[in-house]
Write an enzyme that holds these catalytic residues in place. Structure first.
Site, mmCIF file in Angstrom:
data_model
loop_
_atom_site.group_PDB
_atom_site.id
_atom_site.type_symbol
_atom_site.label_atom_id
_atom_site.label_comp_id
_atom_site.label_asym_id
_atom_site.label_seq_id
_atom_site.Cartn_x
_atom_site.Cartn_y
_atom_site.Cartn_z
ATOM 1 N N LYS A 53 107.064 -29.187 29.862
ATOM 2 C CA LYS A 53 106.666 -30.801 29.648
ATOM 3 C C LYS A 53 105.292 -30.833 28.677
ATOM 4 C CE LYS A 53 109.110 -31.920 33.574
ATOM 5 N NZ LYS A 53 109.047 -32.162 35.278
ATOM 6 N N GLN A 97 104.642 -33.011 39.984
ATOM 7 C CA GLN A 97 106.141 -32.195 39.669
ATOM 8 C C GLN A 97 106.619 -32.038 41.280
ATOM 9 O OE1 GLN A 97 107.489 -30.910 37.041
ATOM 10 N NE2 GLN A 97 109.076 -30.236 38.477
ATOM 11 N N ASP A 120 108.343 -41.128 35.509
ATOM 12 C CA ASP A 120 109.555 -40.361 36.063
ATOM 13 C C ASP A 120 110.509 -41.448 36.670
ATOM 14 O OD1 ASP A 120 109.849 -37.806 36.083
ATOM 15 O OD2 ASP A 120 109.037 -37.127 37.872
#
Ligand code: NAP
Length: 295
Positions: A53, A97, A120
């Site tokens: 990412k 994460q 997200d």
């Protein structure tokens, strides 16, 4: 006849090239999109995802703010980090994460992210807006799948879309986006009876169970579009999806591979959400609530 291959890697490169242009337009206004990534602990798979990412950010001109916190980080410490990022004007998107170490409450951490920075798409406000048919940030993986379907000209209105999986991250938002595109949607899960009888009715089949070879050729309607979200490891360590790719490819009309399918698209859509967040902060895109609910 072999199905058309939906190349997520190539499509992700196209998406990212488009984003790089939007990043340049923002730069001309003195704005550089910023994505903060928090990694807690030493899960090797998470470390790889985070590295990918951050690399993708750099290649697209997005500034990344990376913090690797020890596995011993407390809930209070992690929440304090998130709140500091909420208040940091250089940070347009925040990603924690997952999964987190077992002693941490992931839901409470996600809830603490300002929903305007929840790139997200997991915050309850974003989940609710998606449910209401006016998404603010689409959850990255379902957003990637929708972009893949769009790329092959898959007209969803009136089609029967079957989603295997009902997680908050993938299955549920996937179903909502398909519904918003006027598909008739069935959601399957581990308690579904006769999964094959349902998947055989699918014009569009999305597999997101995390079970290797769950979808076999006899479960697929000839000509169906099959998108494989699953990521599993074979005994010899290879990455594989939920679909028996070699066999299903001979039945389906179009199919996405693993690797090289949904994975790269998920990262591309994370970047897209981050750029959109920066555009909103610069007044270049509508703020939440500005879009009209569907009739
Ligand atoms: P998850 O939270 O474990 O959810 C899996 C879902 O599949 C659950 O709803 C479960 O049903 C259902 N399921 C499990 N076994 C099943 C079976 N035999 N038949 C029917 N349904 C079954 O996983 P997730 O986060 O949604 O992720 C799903 C998969 O996608 C995983 O392999 C994950 O690694 C992968 N993934 C990939 C990407 C990417 O970028 N490529 C991104 C996200 C996730 P119950 O609810 O009844 O337990």
């Amino acid at each position: 006849m072999s199905a058309r291959l939906i190349d997520g890697k190539a499509l992700a490169a196209q998406v990212r090239a488009g984003l790089a242009q939007r990043v340049a337009a923002l730069a001309a206004r003195g704005v550089r999109p910023g994505l903060a990534v928090l990694l807690v602990g030493d899960d090797p798979a998470s470390a790889v995802y985070v590295r990918n990412k951050i690399k993708a950010c750099e290649e697209t001109g997005i500034r990344s703010f990376f913090a690797h916190l020890p596995a011993s980080t407390t809930q209070a410490e992690l929440l304090a980090r998130v709140r500091a990022l909420n208040d940091d004007a250089a940070v347009h998107g925040i990603l924690v994460q997952l999964p987190l170490p077992a002693h941490l409450d992931a839901q409470q951490v996600v809830d603490a992210i300002a929903f305007e920075k929840d790139v997200d798409g997991l915050h309850p406000t974003n989940a609710g807006l998606t449910l209401a048919g006016r998404p603010h940030f689409r959850s990255c993986t379902p957003y990637g799948v929708m972009t893949m379907l769009d790329s092959i000209g898959c007209a969803l209105a009136g089609k029967h879309a079957v989603v295997i999986g009902r997680s908050n991250m993938v299955g549920k938002p996937m179903a909502m986006l398909l519904l918003a595109a006027d598909a008739t949607v069935t959601i399957c899960h581990s308690r579904t009876r006769d999964l094959a009888a349902i998947t055989r009715q699918a014009d569009v089949l999305i597999a997101a169970a995390g079970k290797r070879n769950l979808v076999t050729a006899d479960m697929v309607k000839p000509g169906a579009v099959v998108i494989d979200v699953g990521t599993n490891r074979t005994p010899d360590g290879r990455l594989t999806g939920d679909v028996d790719f070699a066999a299903v490819r001979e039945v389906a009309g179009a199919i996405s591979p693993v690797p090289g399918g949904v994975g790269p698209m998920t990262i591309a859509m994370l970047l897209a959400n981050t750029v959109e967040a920066a555009e909103r902060s610069a007044g270049l895109a509508p703020m939440p609530g500005a879009s009209q609910p569907r009739a």
